[in-house]
Write a protein that holds these residues in place. Structure first.
Motif, PDB file in Angstrom:
ATOM      1  N   ALA A  68       5.377   8.114 -29.502  1.00  0.00           N
ATOM      2  CA  ALA A  68       4.014   8.219 -30.022  1.00  0.00           C
ATOM      3  C   ALA A  68       3.856   9.459 -30.892  1.00  0.00           C
TER       4      ALA A  68
ATOM      5  N   MET B 124      -1.061   0.107 -31.915  1.00  0.00           N
ATOM      6  CA  MET B 124      -0.259  -0.030 -30.702  1.00  0.00           C
ATOM      7  C   MET B 124       1.051  -0.749 -31.011  1.00  0.00           C
TER       8      MET B 124
ATOM      9  N   LEU C 226       3.506   1.662 -32.096  1.00  0.00           N
ATOM     10  CA  LEU C 226       4.039   2.417 -30.964  1.00  0.00           C
ATOM     11  C   LEU C 226       5.090   1.605 -30.208  1.00  0.00           C
TER      12      LEU C 226
ATOM     13  N   LYS D  76      -4.265   3.498 -26.814  1.00  0.00           N
ATOM     14  CA  LYS D  76      -3.856   4.625 -27.643  1.00  0.00           C
ATOM     15  C   LYS D  76      -4.546   5.920 -27.214  1.00  0.00           C
TER      16      LYS D  76
END
Length: 201
Positions: A20, A34, A37, A55
């Protein structure tokens, strides 16, 4: 089915947070989805959601980890070297922040998170609580100095802790905007501003 160990869970959590950090630095908080990620961490959505529901939770976890490290370092310095000056304690803290920034882009992520905290009530409230905790840690350090050295009792330990937080936040901001070279002399400057005080004994 074998149970997942705490060590495995901690490692997986840190793996997600490291991914992240890289994604946020590359694209910014808002532009990172997301799915970005999941891709960065090379994990399924279920694997990530098992640790972080969204998040915001990842941003908060990164911030909490960073503040916890600073608080732990301050506690360690003052416990192992109780006679050290406030300048030395602050210098150790900014050195940690600089090292963390080189490893994980701490400064850039911090500035992005502060910006988000102004418009996101959940993140803003959590950041306020984290800053209050860090301020209390610093006030405890200063209070001990006020009792055991010639550091004046006024202004209050809480007020002085607020000044110390300003130094740490300012250091982060300069790291993010100006780079490491611009703050290379900060530890020495802090020790010069707050040199050791004579013992009262």
């Amino acid at each position: 089915m074998p149970r997942v160990s705490d060590r495995y869970r901690d490692a997986r959590r840190e793996h997600i947070l490291a991914a992240a950090r890289r994604a946020f630095l590359r694209h910014g908080f808002h532009a990172t989805s997301m799915q970005d990620l999941f891709t960065e961490a090379q994990l399924s959505s279920g694997a990530v959601y098992r640790y972080f529901p969204g998040k915001e939770d990842i941003v908060l976890a990164i911030a909490e980890d960073n503040m916890r490290e600073v608080a732990n370092l301050i506690r360690t310095v003052t416990e192992e070297r109780p006679g050290e000056s406030i300048g030395t304690v602050l210098a150790a803290a900014v050195e940690l922040i600089t090292a963390k920034n080189q490893d994980s882009g701490l400064a850039g992520i911090g500035v992005q998170a502060w910006s988000e905290s102004l418009s996101n009530p959940r993140i803003g409230m959590a950041f306020g609580q984290m800053l209050s905790t860090l301020r209390a840690e610093l006030a405890e350090v200063i209070s001990r100095h006020q009792k055991t050295t010639a550091l004046p009792a006024e202004p209050s330990a809480e007020s002085l802790a607020g000044v110390m937080i300003g130094v740490l936040v300012g250091h982060l901001l300069q790291l993010a905007l100006l780079g490491t070279d611009a703050v290379a002399d900060t530890p020495a400057a802090l020790k010069a501003l707050w040199p050791p005080l004579p013992d009262q004994s």
